[in-house]
Design an enzyme around this catalytic site. Structure first.
Site, PDB file in Angstrom:
ATOM      1  N   GLY B 177       0.836  -1.199   0.000  1.00 49.51           N
ATOM      2  CA  GLY B 177       0.000   0.000   0.000  1.00 49.51           C
ATOM      3  C   GLY B 177       0.867   1.244   0.000  1.00 49.51           C
ATOM      4  O   GLY B 177       1.923   1.260   0.630  1.00 49.51           O
ATOM      5  N   ARG B 310     -36.919  -1.433  11.740  1.00 51.92           N
ATOM      6  CA  ARG B 310     -37.650  -2.202  10.748  1.00 51.92           C
ATOM      7  C   ARG B 310     -38.756  -3.015  11.408  1.00 51.92           C
ATOM      8  O   ARG B 310     -38.525  -3.697  12.397  1.00 51.92           O
ATOM      9  CB  ARG B 310     -36.683  -3.155  10.030  1.00 51.92           C
ATOM     10  N   GLY B 401     -33.014  -6.625   2.288  1.00 52.07           N
ATOM     11  CA  GLY B 401     -32.658  -6.035   1.009  1.00 52.07           C
ATOM     12  C   GLY B 401     -31.876  -4.734   1.155  1.00 52.07           C
ATOM     13  O   GLY B 401     -30.882  -4.508   0.458  1.00 52.07           O
ATOM     14  N   THR B 422      -6.336 -12.189   5.184  1.00 50.06           N
ATOM     15  CA  THR B 422      -5.209 -12.658   4.378  1.00 50.06           C
ATOM     16  C   THR B 422      -3.904 -11.963   4.750  1.00 50.06           C
ATOM     17  O   THR B 422      -2.853 -12.581   4.759  1.00 50.06           O
ATOM     18  CB  THR B 422      -5.502 -12.410   2.877  1.00 50.06           C
ATOM     19  N   GLU B 424      -0.909  -9.973   6.885  1.00 50.87           N
ATOM     20  CA  GLU B 424      -0.246 -10.252   8.160  1.00 50.87           C
ATOM     21  C   GLU B 424      -0.458 -11.700   8.594  1.00 50.87           C
ATOM     22  O   GLU B 424      -0.719 -11.973   9.767  1.00 50.87           O
ATOM     23  CB  GLU B 424      -0.762  -9.304   9.254  1.00 50.87           C
ATOM     24  N   ASP B 426      -1.855 -15.384   6.520  1.00 52.49           N
ATOM     25  CA  ASP B 426      -3.096 -16.011   6.086  1.00 52.49           C
ATOM     26  C   ASP B 426      -3.700 -16.757   7.279  1.00 52.49           C
ATOM     27  O   ASP B 426      -3.000 -17.443   8.017  1.00 52.49           O
ATOM     28  CB  ASP B 426      -2.779 -16.994   4.953  1.00 52.49           C
TER      29      ASP B 426
END
Lengths: 700, 700
Positions: B177, B310, B401, B422, B424, B426
């Protein structure tokens, strides 16, 4: 395909006839040839390329989708493709578009719910795409509970019209694909009101946009609901929001095959059996199961090929490292998914038959198998879509870091797939429907109502309750009957336990209700448009404290056990057929055992705690599973080759047929827009002042 | 916050002091105040808005990230923030950027591996951001196997320089990065070669780009590796590709704290204990565990609030429908995640202590606890990141949804989080490291080497092998000791079974190896830069057929059992502390039981088949779990309020503090670029010809 095949050495290991397996996977030689021909047609057409779509912004992406849809339709016309070929063409174009809803929901809704007259008027227009339609059911406030939809269609006898109206914010139609920007028409679901009386939800054909300038008609507000999960994925689709402000449509645009409103405003039923319509649900869901096997097999194909290409650790004196597919940890995660893809393919094939069977029976007024068929398809939809969504992500993880790149194809595959867990029935709600059917089946044992179809094993309940598995060595787990019995016993006992616990919960009031509930016919509580849960009834009548509600999580587990049994048994049935081709049946038997024993291992708690097997037998199953992985291993690449997917359809550098992964990954990277310039946009404004310690005075 | 609080009635239900819980969650009053202050600072700064980022294309998104990074740094300078405050600021800006790697990897690498002289030269430049650095380790062909890296650094005694070179395509640095577009410097890991001899992988400080015009230096090719999973998410980061064509750097740019190359080209070790460096790994991973609790709690906060807003089904005579949070199926999926977030928070807190402890011991030349601490952090990193990634997706599904919309915040949260499984190390490779430590521990029982720390329970192995759980009624499962014993017994027996099975597998050759393996000190096989698997050794020496390899999947399960025990035991330990505030400790006790019993139910097969509990006890645990859910229910909203997340940080309309979901969802939809025009781009070219039946002649 490329000149060099980096996976040739893997392909040479296969112990079965790949060509014959392709036929098995496709379902028939004709099916294979159709898919093969159309997929190549699409793959060779540069207009259908899709490797660039994750880099497009929303507007470009959407325009790109319109272009592909138009081009696809043009090809259909030019090549005079029939319906099936046209469907395959859209399928292999592999980019969600308004056309999916037009052909998959709008047209079938009119076919299923329209009168002959309505069909004659609307279908020719739709078939020629002179109008484009969508399916406007879900609202902002209501998805699963279709009976709770708030949009109203009030009959006005003065003008012989319905007034379609959105009375609240939450009544806004929300989600329908194709609605946001493209559809000219919609089948709109709304509460029918005549003379002040609410008759529940019905479908209406409503024109949304002008056929001249495409502007929304008066009283109609439409837009797109915004970005969805993932790169490209479903962002190619214009899922829409729609509100009505007293929009008038002629009376004859209510879909009137089953119920009508007369000129006088009377609400009447026709003599068409309502149940005919429920067959549609079975059809939609069996297609979803078929799609699950496609989506999962794509992911498995990518992960399997890449696992054979990728090497990590284990080099001896500078030699090649070990292929990651040779690690047992990789195998124990990947091979069950490979087996699942085949399992779902075969159960999907069987569901196709089931749909045909149900349809024929319905036409002969035989509704006896409908409840079982409905429960079965609901459960399999839930089971296969959940497993597929999880399986795609597992495959992505099995590709390590590189699986996180869009060029692996897996991120988009996941993002475009996951809504399958929610649409056409939320997966948990569906499992509760299955559980309800199971409870009803158990409670009716000993009465005249014999369990049919996939619940037929319940007739042997007494035997299943006494059974104890007699596995003594690992190989015993290879016998289909041993496996089948274990799954039957587990499913039966879990259902019985739930039924017993429900009884414990019931107070007199609830007991009465429970008995009453069990006498309902399933189709009486399943809605036309479905997405309906049995909660409604339970809760309306006995409130929150019911045993159903309290035990819902256990009921879901019992339903899963039942559904897994169905998949295992249909795989076993498939293998009782004659399957030609060297080694084809043998390797399928291995996959069948992998699938079953993997589930057994995963749900070991169920199997042991129901007393169906003992811990020693569980451990023997684990041992056998390891042996089976070794048998899958040499055949793994050939087993995914048998899907016959083109590199275009796979859309993955990691999953390339030729295994030429690294050079192509490297090439692909440079296509990113960020690489258009060496020094990125924003460097001068933001980074340089930072490096030069001039940030304090910079205007950002 | 808004004027109306739609969730006020939920907040009133809480049975504990939310203010005090906020302190518990933050770890301390100071910690709370720091987070609270900085998060508000960020939330109130319009330049840090992030609701629009999913709609930006890659270039715009990246530029937006640079702007935020510069602005954040400017604020740090203006407000004279200290290191901790600056870290929090970047944390709450919540957009991955090159600065994460600069501060999180580049600077620590120099601090940990650089000599005093090197630190004096490079750190001040880095602290002022006069140079920007990244961490260039992973290559296209090698991630987990760091020892397999191919980049070379060959010492040239003639010029007193190293020649950094990429000899193959797969040796291209890939993933770092900040590398792709921004970093001026990198710590590059390469094989050190002096006088034709390969000394393995070492770190080198390499300048990549000119500090004048930002162009890559001669011999260096750099680019971005392209789009990654999800909307915005990690696409804000310039993960890069980098190749070297014989690039020369001065000898003093090799990081020489532990090993040096002399002017004459001799490779020598300093007297700095290598183990000092391994402490870094423990540090990085404990931060990942802390981040897991943050990511999971964000998702849980969103899903919990929305589940209270909801409503679906269960309306009586037109009254309100049932809140979905009241459904047991929802509770049985959501509440264990709520409990997990707290569990991970506390185990993370404990890991912070562990890191301090290890550091102090290392400084006193006490390496005795290092192997255990390393195994423990590796395992917890794996366990918590896997559970969090899965948990975020589960929360998304729990939102139905609408969870699929980017405006729910959940798609981006998932996509930005999953690489933690994944990077540092796996997660599967890490669990095998834990398993190896467990096998070593078991084999050394009875020798002088007493198990320490989180493996101390193994000292009671004899007792654990004989134990049988004495739970007789559901409430018995509320006793911490009962739960703890059950987890200890299960973990111990699974380890012992694996060890026994390994013995069965061993042939004489392998037996010898196994014994040899067990005498290795862990830090001898763990690399500086880690990401290393014990596979290397196993495979190098005994090839593919080893029992370790064959039983790897079982070993992973034993490791998981051990790691779950750690989390459960640290939660229980936390509750033995004094925790002030009305009802705070009580509800945490409930959550602790939920976490433990949920795991017990999920892994019932382990618990029963190891003979640790019987099926009846398993079913009592399930019963107790249901009761516990009812106790969580009234406190659910307050429990997620206690995270004290601003609406800005949550970035979710569904998770809004005020519960005002529907109007805001509706508003948000219209901001999509597709809604800029009523008739979409592409209509005229592609849709109109379709509707007008003029497609045949259209040029698409």
């Amino acid at each position: 395909m490329e000149d060099v095949d980096h996976l040739a050495f893997e392909r040479n290991k296969a112990q079965f006839d790949v060509g014959e397996m392709k036929i098995v996977w496709a379902g028939s030689r004709e099916g294979f040839e159709l898919s093969d021909r159309i997929s190549r047609l699409v793959a060779s057409d540069p207009l259908f390329r899709k490797d660039d779509r994750v880099m497009l912004d929303r507007k470009e992406l959407f325009k790109n989708t319109l272009r592909k849809a138009a081009h696809a339709w043009k090809r259909v016309i030019e090549l005079r493709l029939n319906e099936q070929e046209a469907y395959k063409l859209r399928f292999f174009v592999d980019q969600p578009a308004f056309t999916d809803l037009h052909w998959g929901m709008f047209v079938p809704a009119i076919q299923g719910q329209g009168t002959d007259e309505q069909q004659q008027k609307w279908l020719p227009l739709a078939y020629r795409m002179q109008i484009i339609g969508c399916y406007a059911q879900t609202e902002l406030g209501h998805g699963s509970n279709v009976q709770g939809l708030e949009t109203t269609a009030t009959f006005d006898p003065k003008t012989d019209e319905f007034v379609i109206h959105s009375p609240t914010l939450t009544s806004s139609k929300w989600w329908p694909g194709g609605l946001g920007k493209i559809s000219t028409h919609a089948v709109v679901y709304a509460r029918l009101i005549t003379d002040g009386q609410d008759h529940g939800v019905h479908g209406f054909i409503v024109q949304l946009r002008s056929l001249d300038d495409h502007l929304p008609l008066r009283g109609i507000t439409i837009g797109d609901i915004g970005m969805k999960f993932g790169n490209a994925a479903y962002n190619t689709m214009d899922n829409g929001v729609l509100t009505f402000d007293h929009v008038r449509i002629p009376r004859n645009q209510m879909l009137m095959r089953v119920s009508q409103v007369t000129r006088e405003g009377k609400y009447v039923h026709s003599n068409v059996p309502r149940q005919l319509i429920y067959g549609t649900m079975v059809n939609v869901r069996q297609k979803i199961v078929a799609d699950a096997s496609v989506a999962l097999s794509r992911a498995v194909c990518i992960a399997t090929r890449y696992s054979a290409v990728r090497r990590q650790f284990g080099s001896h004196n500078g030699g090649l490292e070990t292929q990651v597919i040779d690690y047992k940890t990789q195998q124990s995660r990947l091979f069950p998914l490979l087996a699942s893809a085949y399992a779902f393919r075969f159960v999907g094939e069987w569901l196709e038959w089931l749909y045909t069977d149900v349809t024929e029976r319905l036409q002969a007024n035989d509704f006896s198998t409908l409840p079982e068929a409905h429960a079965c398809t609901a459960g399999l939809k839930s089971l296969t879509t959940t497993a597929t969504a999880d399986g795609i992500e597992e495959c992505r993880k099995l590709c390590g870091g590189h699986g996180y790149l869009c060029s692996s194809g897996l991120p988009e595959l996941f993002a475009v797939y996951v809504p399958a867990c929610t649409y056409e029935g939320d997966n948990t709600v569906l499992l509760l429907q299955v559980a309800r059917h199971l409870m009803k089946t158990v409670s009716q044992l000993g009465t005249g109502n014999k369990p049919v179809g996939t619940t037929a094993y319940m007739t042997r309940l007494e035997q299943l309750m006494q059974y104890h598995c007699d596995v003594k060595k690992a190989e015993d787990w290879l016998k289909p009957n041993v496996v089948l019995q274990a799954f039957e016993v587990r499913a039966a006992r879990m259902s019985v336990t739930c039924a017993q616990n429900l009884n414990k919960f019931s107070n007199p009031e609830e007991g009465k209700f429970f008995n009453r509930l069990l006498t309902y016919k399933l189709y009486e509580i399943v809605l036309v448009a479905d997405l309906f849960s049995w909660y409604v009834m339970v809760e309306r009548r006995v409130g929150m404290r019911s045993g159903f509600q309290e035990l819902a999580a256990d009921l879901v587990e019992a339903a899963i056990a039942h559904c897994q049994l169905i998949v295992v048994s249909k795989f076993i049935e498939k293998l009782q057929q004659d399957i030609p081709g060297k080694g084809v049946k043998q390797i399928l038997q291995v996959l069948c055992s992998v699938y079953a024993l993997f589930l057994l291992h995963k749900h070991l708690g169920d199997f042991i705690s129901t007393g169906c097997i003992d811990p020693k037998q569980g451990s023997l199953a684990g041992e056998q599973l390891r042996n089976l992985y070794s048998q899958v291993r040499p055949n793994a690449i050939a087993l995914v080759d048998a899907y016959n997917y083109t590199d275009h359809f796979l859309g993955s550098i990691l999953g390339r047929y030729d295994g030429n992964v690294y050079p192509k990954l490297y090439e692909e990277a440079w296509k990113d827009p960020l690489n258009d310039s060496v020094v990125p946009d924003g460097f001068k404004e933001y980074i340089q002042p930072m490096l030069k310690q001039q940030l304090r005075n910079a205007r950002l």
